[in-house]
Design an enzyme around this catalytic site. Structure first.
Site, mmCIF file in Angstrom:
data_model
loop_
_atom_site.group_PDB
_atom_site.id
_atom_site.type_symbol
_atom_site.label_atom_id
_atom_site.label_comp_id
_atom_site.label_asym_id
_atom_site.label_seq_id
_atom_site.Cartn_x
_atom_site.Cartn_y
_atom_site.Cartn_z
ATOM 1 N N ARG A 17 0.828 -1.217 0.000
ATOM 2 C CA ARG A 17 0.000 0.000 0.000
ATOM 3 C C ARG A 17 0.858 1.261 0.000
ATOM 4 O O ARG A 17 0.373 2.351 -0.259
ATOM 5 C CB ARG A 17 -0.979 -0.020 1.182
ATOM 6 C CG ARG A 17 -2.028 1.059 1.118
ATOM 7 C CD ARG A 17 -3.336 0.782 1.877
ATOM 8 N NE ARG A 17 -3.250 -0.120 2.983
ATOM 9 C CZ ARG A 17 -2.735 0.183 4.183
ATOM 10 N NH1 ARG A 17 -2.262 1.390 4.404
ATOM 11 N NH2 ARG A 17 -2.701 -0.727 5.130
ATOM 12 N N TYR A 56 -16.274 18.443 -14.748
ATOM 13 C CA TYR A 56 -16.555 17.011 -14.668
ATOM 14 C C TYR A 56 -17.596 16.730 -13.577
ATOM 15 O O TYR A 56 -17.459 17.199 -12.448
ATOM 16 C CB TYR A 56 -15.268 16.230 -14.392
ATOM 17 C CG TYR A 56 -15.543 14.764 -14.259
ATOM 18 C CD1 TYR A 56 -16.067 14.045 -15.330
ATOM 19 C CD2 TYR A 56 -15.329 14.098 -13.064
ATOM 20 C CE1 TYR A 56 -16.361 12.704 -15.203
ATOM 21 C CE2 TYR A 56 -15.621 12.748 -12.934
ATOM 22 C CZ TYR A 56 -16.140 12.063 -14.006
ATOM 23 O OH TYR A 56 -16.442 10.739 -13.888
ATOM 24 N N ASP A 62 -7.256 20.089 -13.319
ATOM 25 C CA ASP A 62 -7.555 18.795 -13.931
ATOM 26 C C ASP A 62 -7.136 18.896 -15.400
ATOM 27 O O ASP A 62 -7.745 19.628 -16.181
ATOM 28 C CB ASP A 62 -9.055 18.494 -13.779
ATOM 29 C CG ASP A 62 -9.420 17.096 -14.271
ATOM 30 O OD1 ASP A 62 -8.751 16.590 -15.202
ATOM 31 O OD2 ASP A 62 -10.393 16.520 -13.748
ATOM 32 N N LYS A 101 -8.353 7.997 -19.237
ATOM 33 C CA LYS A 101 -8.701 8.590 -20.530
ATOM 34 C C LYS A 101 -7.501 8.553 -21.490
ATOM 35 O O LYS A 101 -7.071 7.469 -21.841
ATOM 36 C CB LYS A 101 -9.243 9.996 -20.306
ATOM 37 C CG LYS A 101 -10.288 10.099 -19.164
ATOM 38 C CD LYS A 101 -11.589 9.404 -19.489
ATOM 39 C CE LYS A 101 -12.540 9.291 -18.303
ATOM 40 N NZ LYS A 101 -12.836 10.535 -17.597
HETATM 41 C C1 LIG Z 1 -13.308 10.901 -16.291
HETATM 42 C C2 LIG Z 1 -12.859 12.145 -15.628
HETATM 43 C C3 LIG Z 1 -12.553 12.178 -14.261
HETATM 44 C C4 LIG Z 1 -12.750 10.959 -13.369
HETATM 45 O O1 LIG Z 1 -11.875 9.933 -13.703
HETATM 46 P P1 LIG Z 1 -12.199 8.353 -13.449
HETATM 47 O O2 LIG Z 1 -10.939 7.723 -13.919
HETATM 48 O O3 LIG Z 1 -13.403 8.032 -14.244
HETATM 49 O O4 LIG Z 1 -12.428 8.187 -11.986
HETATM 50 C C5 LIG Z 1 -12.076 13.347 -13.726
HETATM 51 N N1 LIG Z 1 -11.928 14.465 -14.469
HETATM 52 C C6 LIG Z 1 -12.228 14.481 -15.786
HETATM 53 C C7 LIG Z 1 -12.069 15.739 -16.560
HETATM 54 C C8 LIG Z 1 -12.704 13.328 -16.409
HETATM 55 O O5 LIG Z 1 -13.022 13.354 -17.712
#
Ligand SMILES: *Cc1c(COP(=O)(O)O)cnc(C)c1O
Length: 368
Positions: free
Chosen positions: A54, A105, A176, A201
């Protein structure tokens, strides 16, 4: 690139495409493996730097080396993008004030709504394209949350101006960077304190893993934040599986090729969509590979288009090799600022003529 002899060009002097291909390898020894290690273990022999799974893992470290180098900071991988979002919000003091975009998001929107309703934070929602309004909201705030371009409205923030304004007021800035990727935008270099990624993504890029990351600046303040985030990961236990980290690093080897091709396709399609009679608005920030469109016929019209494609996949998520589309307001937490008839298109790396023919046919049918 740990195999570069001392005194030679360091990894950060090489172009991102070169680093993406090689970072995270083990040091070169005769007969040693060239591929990054996949280490499946929950514990380690005592007396070493890491004792338990962990706290650390060599496969995480390989991915963190690659992502940290691209963003120009120190990366920590977490189990999903939302685990990274939660880690970043752990930096907000209890009862603190956070400035957030009025549409971003939906998981972030739901998170701040929950912080607000439980009294854990005061939330100020701003139009992030109105730089003066965002700056005005920073007085007395603790944390500025930015996402640029935003999901799914593709609004773009003035990152250098906002990061500088936050810094002058002692407000922590978090960006982000999921949509832009570090190839198109490096928020730490623009003055931000923390970068958040949904590695799920573009970085991983093949719609086969969930993973997230936080990246902090290589400054004294950044290192303090890194330690707090590392502790958060260890204590909350939202750790990724080594297999997921390995798959993400393998996917990242071609990030530059995928982003280049998908972005070229997106620019091409954005232009053609603007001229289609069933499209009432195209949102495209001029870079990246997500394009949002609003279509005639309201939510029902948009749903008809989403159900009528053959090449485009009707599914949520984005950033994979395959083109996906979705009417975003299907999602329960989607902000109301997002129009009902908005379709988010995640443009993939397929042949652009096939993508256009398929989408144009679906739009024609929905309109007809
Ligand atoms: C998909 C997404 C998230 C969340 O990510 P997960 O891997 O689905 O938990 C956060 N910020 C943005 C801009 C996203 O497109």
């Amino acid at each position: 690139m740990t195999d570069a002899p001392a005194g030679e060009t360091g990894p950060d002097d090489l172009a991102p495409a070169t680093r993406l291909v090689a970072l995270g390898r083990e040091p070169a020894v005769p007969g040693g493996q060239v591929g990054a290690p996949l280490v499946l273990t929950s514990t380690y022999h005592a007396d070493g730097p890491v004792t338990y799974g962990r706290s650390g893992n060599p496969t995480w470290a390989a991915l963190e080396e690659a992502l940290g180098s691209l963003e120009g900071g120190d990366a920590l991988v977490l189990a999903s993008g939302m685990a990274a979002v939660a880690a970043a919000f752990s930096l907000l003091p209890h009862g603190g004030t956070v400035v957030v975009p009025d549409a971003a998001y939906n998981g972030v929107m739901a998170t701040v709504a929950e912080l607000e309703s439980t009294g854990a934070a005061t939330v100020r929602r701003v139009d992030l394209t109105d730089t003066a309004a965002v700056v005005a909201a920073l007085d007395g705030a603790d944390l500025l949350w930015l996402e640029s371009p935003t999901n799914p409205l593709l609004e773009v923030a003035d990152l250098p101006a906002l990061a500088a304004a936050a810094r002058r007021r002692g407000v922590l800035s978090v960006v982000d960077n999921t949509f832009a990727t570090p190839l198109l935008q490096r928020p730490l270099a623009e003055g931000a304190d923390v970068v958040v990624h949904s590695v799920t993504k573009y970085l991983a890029g093949h719609s086969d893993v969930l993973l997230g990351a936080v990246v902090t600046a290589r400054t004294e303040h950044g290192r303090t934040l890194h330690e707090r985030l590392h502790r958060h990961r260890r204590l909350h236990g939202g750790v990724p599986g080594p297999m997921e980290a390995w798959l993400a690093l393998r996917g990242m080897r071609t990030l530059h090729l995928r982003v280049e091709r998908a972005a070229t396709n997106a620019a091409d399609l954005a232009g053609r969509l603007a001229a289609h009679p069933a499209v009432t608005r195209v949102r495209y920030p001029g870079f990246g590979a997500v394009v949002s469109i609003e279509v005639a016929g309201g939510a029902a019209g948009a749903e008809r288009v989403a159900h009528a494609t053959r090449v485009w996949v009707h599914a949520t998520s984005l950033g994979g090799v395959e083109s996906l589309l979705e009417r975003r307001r299907r999602q329960p937490d989607e902000p109301e600022k997002v129009p009902d008839e908005l379709l988010r298109l995640s443009v993939g790396v397929e042949d652009v003529e096939d993508l256009w023919r398929d989408l144009a046919a679906a739009l024609d049918r929905a309109a007809g």
